[in-house]
Design an enzyme around this catalytic site. Structure first.
Site, PDB file in Angstrom:
ATOM      1  CG  ASP A 228      -1.920  -1.093   1.240  1.00  0.00           C
ATOM      2  OD1 ASP A 228      -2.191  -1.649   0.163  1.00  0.00           O
ATOM      3  OD2 ASP A 228      -2.439  -1.416   2.321  1.00  0.00           O
ATOM      4  CG  ASP A 384     -11.606  -3.161  -0.666  1.00  0.00           C
ATOM      5  OD1 ASP A 384     -10.696  -3.954  -0.389  1.00  0.00           O
ATOM      6  OD2 ASP A 384     -11.433  -2.174  -1.408  1.00  0.00           O
TER       7      ASP A 384
END
Length: 529
Positions: A228, A384
């Site tokens: 990330d 997600d």
């Protein structure tokens, strides 16, 4: 003179970097007449057969390329560069190939196997060739939905085969013309050695052997390192990690390393793929995101396994009012070194429109546009979801699972709600219907996260993963929750997914990648050494 036939199909930056890393220089093919000037010609490519042939015709490359091949001059085709040598492909009915090898390219039969064939597999070398000198059975990286089947008509071309459901041609050669279905520039040290044999003096290369190998090849489970990436408060790009998507600790963005250096470390430690998720503010204007594009460019100079980029891959209008399509954005990221594009929130909005229309595909979505040009295998959908508990399946229209972890009120069922905006906003779409819709729209892989398990180290959400992987025929990457080597073995054994991804435990060196692979092999699960 080594010449690269770059006709604009996918990531060729990594191939350029691989050639340069081996000590060779490249000349670019810029005009049709340059093809016949080449001393060694490399024809790479990813994407759809029809799109590749259309570009070759539009650039005027087809006839000189046929002349070059007919003269038996040194040639190496990669992926689509192999498939276009055939007469045609079921991927693009009515589109003629170069016709050098008799027969058509066909689609893999799904059955119990996911398509695309995406990941690391062996090749079975069946006759002598300098390309496979000293080949020691290392796994090589494949990513394709269509394959050439061995037949009596192409027997004189057959160099190597690979098993995926049934055998297919993984390498062909006749005289000086050769092609491979795998990507040597993405196959680590083994692929670079093969590429070097083509680029160097092939007459000095030793022969391979044994030439006839009867054992089945074995497809490996992939271990993926995820980074990330975002700007911290000082404006520097860093790798971070969230707990339930919160990346701050004591008010500061967690800084777990620099993205390029960390990606190189994972490559050297044996990661099968690297995924970058761009969570910077730049994603609002992705073509202005020079820092992230530079991360890709620099990483592709050092890392020779597949790179995926996600975050901000969508249509947008910049501050000057100029509109860009999702395909425009994807083009730039592919040219900067990405092999696959991951689409998240935009996929949820696309599926909402798709469901509202009764399942009509109009060709305008980012998924459809990118898949049409670069192939299904280039499009990853990042989901997600979070659990929504209900007392019974009748309490919701969504697909539910009977869960072994009851809800706060003792509810025995749950469904998995898709979210957008980094998990901050839920939508009336569940993970199973999203995955099915995206597969229908042309996606080639699912990256399945879990907000409930993210950063917990409690293990993957097996109920979620099983529900999604059983609903689609494309590969699924399990993500969120890994805390120890046993969790990786558990998810592969319990769900059959093709890959598992982790971030924090790798960043903090709590669980080394090689420890994961060693444990999986002890459990009888095939991995790439």
């Amino acid at each position: 003179m080594i010449s690269l036939l770059d006709y604009g199909a996918g990531n060729v930056r990594s191939l350029r970097n691989a050639v340069q890393a081996l000590g060779f220089s490249l000349t670019e093919i810029e005009r049709p007449e340059d093809i016949l000037k080449a001393e060694r010609l490399i024809f790479p490519g990813v994407g759809a057969f029809g799109a590749a042939m259309e570009r070759l015709h539009r650039l005027g490359y087809v006839e000189p390329l046929k002349e070059y091949l007919a003269a038996d001059r040194p040639f190496l085709g990669i992926c689509i560069g192999l498939q276009t040598l055939f007469e045609g492909s079921d991927e693009s009915p009515g589109v003629a190939g170069l016709g050098l090898i008799p027969g058509r390219i066909g689609r893999f039969e799904t059955g119990a196997l996911s398509v695309p064939h995406m990941g690391w597999n062996d090749v079975r070398v069946e006759r002598e060739s300098p390309l496979f000198a000293d080949y020691a059975g290392e796994k090589l990286y494949f990513v394709h939905s269509y394959r050439a089947a061995p037949s009596a008509e192409n027997a004189d071309w057959r160099l190597a085969t690979t098993d995926y459901g049934q055998p297919f041609l993984s390498a062909v050669q006749r005289g000086n013309v050769a092609a491979v279905q795998f990507h040597p520039e993405k196959s680590g040290a083994a692929g670079l050695r093969l590429l070097h044999r083509f680029l160097g003096d092939a007459q000095e290369a030793r022969s391979c052997g044994p030439f006839i190998q009867t054992a089945s090849t074995r497809f490996a489970k992939r271990i993926i390192a995820c980074l990330d990436v975002r700007a911290n408060d000082a404006g520097d790009l860093v790798v971070t990690k969230g707990d339930q998507y919160d990346v701050r600790e004591a008010g500061e963005v967690r800084n777990l390393g620099k993205p390029v250096e960390l990606a190189q470390r994972y490559f050297e430690e044996g990661a099968d793929e690297i995924t970058f998720l761009n969570i910077t503010a730049f994603r609002d204007f992705p073509l202005a995101d020079q820092p992230m594009l530079e991360v890709l460019r620099r990483t592709s100079e050092r890392v020779f396994v597949p790179l995926t980029i996600g975050g901000g891959i969508r249509a947008f209008t910049d501050g000057q009012g100029r509109a860009y399509s999702a395909l425009d954005v994807a083009d730039e990221y592919f040219r900067s070194g990405a092999d696959k594009i991951s689409i998240g929130s935009d996929a949820v909005e696309t599926v909402e429109r798709y469901l509202a229309s009764g399942g009509v595909k109009d060709g305008t979505s980012a998924i459809e546009q990118i898949a049409r040009v670069y192939g299904n295998q280039a499009v990853v959908i990042s989901i997600d979801p979070r659990r929504v508990y209900v007392s019974s399946p009748d309490a919701t229209r969504h697909q539910t699972v009977a869960t072994i972890t009851p809800g706060p009120g003792g509810e025995g069922y749950c469904w998995f709600q898709c979210t957008v905006k980094g998990g901050r906003e839920g939508r009336d779409v569940d993970a199973v219907e999203l995955a099915r819709a995206c597969e229908d729209l042309g996606a080639g892989e699912i990256l399945l996260n879990s907000i409930d398990r993210d950063g917990t180290g409690a293990g993957f959400d097996l109920e979620l993963i099983r529900a999604v992987s059983e609903a689609v025929s494309i590969p699924v990457i399990a993500s969120s929750g890994a805390g120890c080597v046993e969790h990786f073995a558990e998810v592969f054994a319990a769900t059959g997914v093709e890959a598992a991804l982790a971030a924090g435990i790798f960043h903090r060196r709590e669980v080394p990648i090689q420890a994961v692979k060693s444990y999986l092999r002890e459990q009888g699960i095939e991995t790439r050494l």
